[in-house]
Design an enzyme around this catalytic site. Structure first.
Site, short mmCIF file in Angstrom:
data_model
loop_
_atom_site.label_atom_id
_atom_site.label_comp_id
_atom_site.label_asym_id
_atom_site.label_seq_id
_atom_site.Cartn_x
_atom_site.Cartn_y
_atom_site.Cartn_z
N ASP A 230 -5.74 11.20 9.29
CA ASP A 230 -4.46 10.67 9.74
C ASP A 230 -3.99 11.30 11.05
O ASP A 230 -4.12 12.50 11.27
CB ASP A 230 -3.40 10.88 8.67
CG ASP A 230 -3.70 10.10 7.41
OD1 ASP A 230 -3.97 8.89 7.54
OD2 ASP A 230 -3.70 10.68 6.31
N GLU B 185 0.85 -1.19 0.00
CA GLU B 185 0.00 0.00 0.00
C GLU B 185 0.88 1.24 0.00
O GLU B 185 1.80 1.35 0.80
CB GLU B 185 -0.88 -0.01 1.24
CG GLU B 185 -1.80 1.19 1.33
CD GLU B 185 -2.52 1.17 2.67
OE1 GLU B 185 -1.94 1.68 3.63
OE2 GLU B 185 -3.62 0.62 2.74
#
Length: 266
Positions: free
Chosen positions: A87, A76
């Site tokens: 995040d 990824e």
């Protein structure tokens, strides 16, 4: 630290040990610095990657080759963005380092293409935010990503009600359109999420950002049981899962487990 740009030439011994320990248990996905993957049980995903390294595609290739050798089944890759709403501090810092090094969506795709010169089998998924894709153009992005060798994409801030602009081009090139569900997602909302979703459903285990609170097992299992009553799409769980023990617990009832900030922090 895997995200220190000056040191980012290889996977650290600590990361290799952690990867091996994770891989020795139940099948799951492993997710690392910024960018989730494809498919379901039996895949192991590694996102232990600093966006800054996209400035040197050959380094990306070398590092990811080590990840695969350490047990990763899927890579990824994160696309850094100035406003990463989902995040936590570790992944935000990774993204900022990438931006300072001049990493862009085009450079990320170039890194994928470099990786594909020697590996055409390991699935690669991009994770990021919609603005860079929108600026490039959804049709242009989908074509370029497919040509580079991308298998799936997660756009964290693209709501499913508005995803057709990207979902249609992605479907044309057989690229997975991976959506998120959360503890506040009800059945009506899930149906909207799954309308154009493919690959797998990424269930966010907490009402928070990456690498923050530790999730409770029972509410997550209950949510996945409820979702499986209306869909057979593979279901991955992530956010706040930090240790091999955490992975083993969540892997008992999920199709995949995503570990992110814990890898970045090693």
């Amino acid at each position: 630290n895997v995200c220190d740009v000056k040191e980012f030439n290889t996977v650290t011994p600590e990361q290799k040990d952690f990867l091996a320990l994770l891989a020795s248990g139940n099948p799951f996905m492993l997710d690392g610095a910024m960018g989730t993957s494809l498919y379901s049980r039996g895949y192991f995903i590694n996102r232990a990657f600093d966006e800054a390294n996209c400035t040197v595609p050959q380094k990306v290739h070398a590092v990811h080759a080590e990840h695969i050798a350490a047990g990763a089944d899927v890579i990824e890759i994160g696309v850094p963005f100035t406003d990463p709403a989902a995040d936590g501090p570790s992944v935000q810092a990774s993204g900022l380092r990438g931006l300072k090094q001049g990493v862009s969506l085009k450079k990320t795709l170039a890194a994928v293409a470099e990786f594909r010169k020697s590996d055409n089998e390991t699935p690669i998924v991009l994770m990021g935010y919609f603005n860079p894709i929108y600026i490039m153009g959804c049709e242009t992005f989908a074509k370029a990503a497919a040509e580079a060798g991308v298998d799936g994409v997660i756009t964290v801030d693209l709501p499913p009600e508005e995803d057709t602009e990207l979902a249609i081009p992605a479907k044309k090139v057989n690229m997975g359109m991976i959506h998120l569900a959360t503890p506040t997602t009800n059945e009506k909302r899930l149906n909207i999420i799954l309308r154009n979703g493919s690959g797998f459903l990424y269930y966010v285990t907490i009402a928070g950002i990456t690498g923050s609170a530790k999730p409770d097992l029972t509410p997550v299992k209950n949510a996945l049981d409820k979702f499986r009553a209306v869909s057979d799409i593979p279901m991955a769980v992530g956010f706040g899962i930090k240790t091999p023990k955490d992975v083993a617990r969540f892997a008992e009832f999920s199709d995949a487990v995503v570990v992110g900030s814990a890898i970045v922090d090693i």
